[in-house]
Motif scaffolding. Sequence first.
Motif, mmCIF file in Angstrom:
data_model
loop_
_atom_site.group_PDB
_atom_site.id
_atom_site.type_symbol
_atom_site.label_atom_id
_atom_site.label_comp_id
_atom_site.label_asym_id
_atom_site.label_seq_id
_atom_site.Cartn_x
_atom_site.Cartn_y
_atom_site.Cartn_z
ATOM 1 N N SER A 40 0.822 -1.211 0.000
ATOM 2 C CA SER A 40 0.000 0.000 0.000
ATOM 3 C C SER A 40 0.858 1.263 0.000
ATOM 4 O O SER A 40 0.484 2.283 -0.582
ATOM 5 C CB SER A 40 -0.947 0.011 1.202
ATOM 6 N N THR A 41 2.027 1.179 0.624
ATOM 7 C CA THR A 41 2.935 2.323 0.631
ATOM 8 C C THR A 41 3.541 2.555 -0.741
ATOM 9 O O THR A 41 3.635 3.691 -1.217
ATOM 10 C CB THR A 41 4.084 2.108 1.639
ATOM 11 N N ALA A 42 3.969 1.475 -1.390
ATOM 12 C CA ALA A 42 4.721 1.578 -2.643
ATOM 13 C C ALA A 42 3.976 2.389 -3.695
ATOM 14 O O ALA A 42 4.538 3.303 -4.307
ATOM 15 C CB ALA A 42 5.048 0.186 -3.172
ATOM 16 N N GLN A 43 2.700 2.066 -3.914
ATOM 17 C CA GLN A 43 1.975 2.768 -4.972
ATOM 18 C C GLN A 43 1.704 4.220 -4.590
ATOM 19 O O GLN A 43 1.703 5.103 -5.454
ATOM 20 C CB GLN A 43 0.678 2.038 -5.308
ATOM 21 N N MET A 44 1.495 4.489 -3.308
ATOM 22 C CA MET A 44 1.196 5.860 -2.896
ATOM 23 C C MET A 44 2.411 6.770 -3.039
ATOM 24 O O MET A 44 2.291 7.899 -3.538
ATOM 25 C CB MET A 44 0.698 5.884 -1.450
ATOM 26 N N VAL A 45 3.596 6.300 -2.620
ATOM 27 C CA VAL A 45 4.753 7.199 -2.644
ATOM 28 C C VAL A 45 5.222 7.507 -4.057
ATOM 29 O O VAL A 45 5.826 8.555 -4.295
ATOM 30 C CB VAL A 45 5.915 6.646 -1.789
ATOM 31 N N VAL A 46 4.937 6.612 -5.007
ATOM 32 C CA VAL A 46 5.273 6.919 -6.406
ATOM 33 C C VAL A 46 4.553 8.185 -6.860
ATOM 34 O O VAL A 46 5.102 8.998 -7.619
ATOM 35 C CB VAL A 46 4.923 5.731 -7.329
ATOM 36 N N ALA A 47 3.332 8.367 -6.379
ATOM 37 C CA ALA A 47 2.569 9.581 -6.715
ATOM 38 C C ALA A 47 2.955 10.767 -5.835
ATOM 39 O O ALA A 47 2.990 11.915 -6.290
ATOM 40 C CB ALA A 47 1.073 9.301 -6.593
ATOM 41 N N LEU A 48 3.248 10.507 -4.564
ATOM 42 C CA LEU A 48 3.554 11.609 -3.649
ATOM 43 C C LEU A 48 4.888 12.288 -3.971
ATOM 44 O O LEU A 48 5.005 13.512 -3.850
ATOM 45 C CB LEU A 48 3.602 11.106 -2.205
ATOM 46 N N LYS A 49 5.906 11.508 -4.347
ATOM 47 C CA LYS A 49 7.250 12.067 -4.474
ATOM 48 C C LYS A 49 7.333 13.225 -5.476
ATOM 49 O O LYS A 49 7.887 14.289 -5.141
ATOM 50 C CB LYS A 49 8.233 10.957 -4.863
ATOM 51 N N PRO A 50 6.815 13.116 -6.703
ATOM 52 C CA PRO A 50 6.922 14.260 -7.624
ATOM 53 C C PRO A 50 6.136 15.475 -7.163
ATOM 54 O O PRO A 50 6.536 16.615 -7.422
ATOM 55 C CB PRO A 50 6.398 13.712 -8.953
ATOM 56 N N LEU A 51 5.029 15.255 -6.465
ATOM 57 C CA LEU A 51 4.253 16.373 -5.922
ATOM 58 C C LEU A 51 5.013 17.031 -4.766
ATOM 59 O O LEU A 51 5.026 18.258 -4.643
ATOM 60 C CB LEU A 51 2.886 15.884 -5.448
ATOM 61 N N HIS A 52 5.648 16.217 -3.948
ATOM 62 C CA HIS A 52 6.445 16.738 -2.829
ATOM 63 C C HIS A 52 7.617 17.574 -3.336
ATOM 64 O O HIS A 52 7.944 18.615 -2.763
ATOM 65 C CB HIS A 52 6.944 15.568 -1.986
ATOM 66 N N ASP A 53 8.239 17.133 -4.407
ATOM 67 C CA ASP A 53 9.366 17.873 -4.978
ATOM 68 C C ASP A 53 8.943 19.262 -5.456
ATOM 69 O O ASP A 53 9.741 20.194 -5.438
ATOM 70 C CB ASP A 53 9.971 17.096 -6.150
ATOM 71 N N ARG A 54 7.697 19.381 -5.849
ATOM 72 C CA ARG A 54 7.201 20.661 -6.364
ATOM 73 C C ARG A 54 6.660 21.576 -5.267
ATOM 74 O O ARG A 54 6.930 22.788 -5.253
ATOM 75 C CB ARG A 54 6.107 20.416 -7.416
ATOM 76 N N ALA A 55 5.885 21.047 -4.319
ATOM 77 C CA ALA A 55 5.161 21.927 -3.399
ATOM 78 C C ALA A 55 5.334 21.564 -1.924
ATOM 79 O O ALA A 55 4.741 22.212 -1.077
ATOM 80 C CB ALA A 55 3.668 21.938 -3.751
ATOM 81 N N LYS A 56 6.109 20.584 -1.594
ATOM 82 C CA LYS A 56 6.402 20.113 -0.231
ATOM 83 C C LYS A 56 5.129 19.726 0.521
ATOM 84 O O LYS A 56 4.320 20.566 0.907
ATOM 85 C CB LYS A 56 7.208 21.135 0.563
ATOM 86 N N ILE A 57 5.007 18.449 0.752
ATOM 87 C CA ILE A 57 3.830 17.915 1.431
ATOM 88 C C ILE A 57 3.951 18.090 2.940
ATOM 89 O O ILE A 57 4.979 17.786 3.539
ATOM 90 C CB ILE A 57 3.658 16.417 1.084
ATOM 91 N N LYS A 58 2.873 18.586 3.556
ATOM 92 C CA LYS A 58 2.794 18.695 5.015
ATOM 93 C C LYS A 58 2.115 17.466 5.623
ATOM 94 O O LYS A 58 2.569 16.927 6.619
ATOM 95 C CB LYS A 58 1.994 19.946 5.412
#
Length: 340
Positions: free
Chosen positions: A131-149
């Motif tokens: 469940s983690t693997a598929q989620m972080v693939v999507a989170l990482k590029p968004l985090h690089d752009r806008a930093k996830i809180k």
Amino acid sequence: MGYKVVVCGATGNVGREMLNILAERQFPVDEIAALASRRSLGTEVSFGDKTLKTQDLDQFDFSGWDMALFAIGSDATKKYAPIAAKAGCVVIDNSSLYRYDPDVPLIVPECNPEAVHGYSKKNIIANPNCSTAQMVVALKPLHDRAKIKRVVVSTYQSVSGSGKDAMDELWNQTKGMFVPGQEVEPSVYPKQIAFNCIPQIDVFMDSGDTKEEWKMVTETKKIVDPSIKVTATCVRVPVFVSHSESVNVEFEEFLDEDEAREILRQAPGLLVVDKREPGGYVTPVEAVGDFATFISRIRQDVTIENGLNFWCVSDNLRKGAALNAVQIAELLGREVLKKG
């Protein structure tokens, strides 16, 4: 010149997928060994157009082998992974045993490929929870752009994540619903899974979270960024293969949904299918057998200042397990061993 590769647990769901994916992706293999427990000794498994007979894991000599993909659960891994690692064979482990060890890298190649160089401390690399693997693939590029809180995720996880017996239980319970006298009582799960949802995956912890929910929190921090706050609710649903997730993300900066959609379209390992019409999204059955993690339903969350929602679907036996392990093997070969 290719690699000498071992697949441990070759007769299980994930082990068979590992063999399939190694063949599909034309991994540079010079020699391959399929290992299983003694009770499965001699069972035949497929590797591309070849048929392999399983060998006894307990008697196998890992000396001279380059890498071993483990899909045998934490208890067996605890016994055999150190043996393989000591023999000079790099272990890529699909169990949860080493994921939280600070001396073992936890890797999703699209997110933190640089971590592969940390393998040498124990000669072991950990594969994350499905469940983690598929989620972080999507989170990482968004985090690089806008930093996830903060991330709030609800999962809808298929029974294949619990193994073959769970898939059989869903099948038999479903049939039993329509045949009087053939009802099947829960065995793998605490309650009926057919035509039902179970808000428990793994055991409960003192906090009230389940172990699966804790895994998602801890692994996301290790793979992406320890500063990200994560809360998860993990639910088992009557689907055979593929996990789905509803993900809500709060960023430090504003990120427009159109820009987010374009970022995700360009990111490795993702396919965006996001049409605002009936059927304009991906469901679990459509993800089965695919390498990609699918993203749909991308939209602004107007209830918070910098919020975004999306729907995430992936074949849990592939990206959630076997595919990610093979991608780690590819990364290890390309960046470290450099034989293939």
